[in-house]
Design a protein around this motif. Sequence first.
Motif, PDB file in Angstrom:
ATOM      1  N   GLY A  26      16.710  60.721 -63.809  1.00 46.93           N
ATOM      2  CA  GLY A  26      17.311  59.947 -62.737  1.00 46.93           C
ATOM      3  C   GLY A  26      16.615  60.094 -61.405  1.00 46.93           C
ATOM      4  N   GLU A  27      15.781  61.133 -61.245  1.00 46.10           N
ATOM      5  CA  GLU A  27      15.096  61.364 -59.972  1.00 46.10           C
ATOM      6  C   GLU A  27      13.592  61.550 -60.184  1.00 46.10           C
ATOM      7  OE1 GLU A  27      17.198  63.607 -56.890  1.00 46.10           O
ATOM      8  OE2 GLU A  27      18.592  64.243 -58.452  1.00 46.10           O
ATOM      9  N   TRP A  28      13.067  60.914 -61.207  1.00 46.27           N
ATOM     10  CA  TRP A  28      11.656  61.059 -61.548  1.00 46.27           C
ATOM     11  C   TRP A  28      10.766  60.637 -60.374  1.00 46.27           C
ATOM     12  CZ3 TRP A  28       9.382  63.633 -65.253  1.00 46.27           C
ATOM     13  CH2 TRP A  28       8.015  63.419 -65.502  1.00 46.27           C
ATOM     14  N   ASN A  29       9.711  61.408 -60.128  1.00 47.43           N
ATOM     15  CA  ASN A  29       8.815  61.102 -59.015  1.00 47.43           C
ATOM     16  C   ASN A  29       7.393  61.547 -59.347  1.00 47.43           C
ATOM     17  OD1 ASN A  29       8.552  63.928 -58.405  1.00 47.43           O
ATOM     18  ND2 ASN A  29      10.459  63.844 -57.242  1.00 47.43           N
TER      19      ASN A  29
ATOM     20  N   THR B  20      12.174  67.590 -55.656  1.00 45.68           N
ATOM     21  CA  THR B  20      12.489  66.314 -54.998  1.00 45.68           C
ATOM     22  C   THR B  20      12.502  66.539 -53.485  1.00 45.68           C
ATOM     23  OG1 THR B  20      14.881  66.681 -55.220  1.00 45.68           O
ATOM     24  CG2 THR B  20      13.793  65.395 -56.953  1.00 45.68           C
TER      25      THR B  20
ATOM     26  N   THR C  71      15.599  69.746 -59.750  1.00 47.56           N
ATOM     27  CA  THR C  71      15.453  68.857 -58.596  1.00 47.56           C
ATOM     28  C   THR C  71      15.571  69.601 -57.276  1.00 47.56           C
ATOM     29  OG1 THR C  71      17.816  68.264 -58.618  1.00 47.56           O
ATOM     30  CG2 THR C  71      16.301  66.868 -59.891  1.00 47.56           C
TER      31      THR C  71
ATOM     32  N   THR D  95      21.949  68.798 -56.224  1.00 45.07           N
ATOM     33  CA  THR D  95      20.727  69.193 -56.928  1.00 45.07           C
ATOM     34  C   THR D  95      21.062  69.867 -58.250  1.00 45.07           C
ATOM     35  OG1 THR D  95      20.637  71.377 -55.859  1.00 45.07           O
ATOM     36  CG2 THR D  95      19.506  69.561 -54.750  1.00 45.07           C
TER      37      THR D  95
END
Length: 285
Positions: free
Chosen positions: A169-172, A272, A268, A264
């Motif tokens: 959901g928070e892939w970067n 992130t 993450t 978090t």
Amino acid sequence: MESLAIPVADGTLHALRFGDGPRVVLAAHGITASAMSFRSVARHLPPDWSLVALDLRGRGGSSDMPGPYGMTAHAADLAAAAVYLGAPVVLTGQSMGAYAALRAAVARPELFSRVVLVDGGLPLPVPEGMDPDEVLRLTVGPAIARLSETYADVDAYLDFFRAHPALGGEWNEDMAAYVRYDAVGEPGAVRSRTDGGAVRADGRDLITHAGSFGDDLVRNQVPTTLLHAPRGMFGQEPGLLPQPLVDHWVARSPALTAELVAGTNHYTILMTDRPAALIAARLTA
């Protein structure tokens, strides 16, 4: 970013240096991770700072470095790195790396001006009489299993991580860089370069000597901040360090303060931007 060779007692460890500022943060990663896990934090440091993240024994560019493993061995490596980099330095560690960082601070307090622990460093309760190998299987078993798996190519390895419930959901791009750094092998046989034997040895050390980290917390005299996540390794509540456990050790550890980093999980919190910026702020305060 540049590669460094850090001399330790029985050889050299690989490290990554992010930035070129004269003020130094020394970083230790988690049990199956690598130096690249600190890329997000390093990007948020002020320009007069740099971050040197070790590849601990059996991981990353130090994957061929033999044991001994365990937190005392990793702590000795961190102390040697601090001397090499020009102590005193600021010290940080995430997950397993937090335990190694805490032990280094207790063993060689003169080398470190402050410590920031990221979702680790507190003794985890282990059920009495439970087999350490079973505890290891229940906690980091899926991560250890990944180390023996192979993938068609680096893109397939990226897809595996992208599907992780704590990451997807928070892939970067920082996560993608971390996975690419970990990947080795030819097409059809891409795998992690983390040594499974090192992971098992370190996991057993964390479990069988859990009480010793409580002793470290009580003895520690270096100002230490714990930043902890409300969700765990699969993105679920509670976190790896539940609030009652944190409160217990803050009350018993004169040098320790703690801060919950809302929104978090175990990964993450480090990888992130919003929490990474907070970590950088606490490191350089």
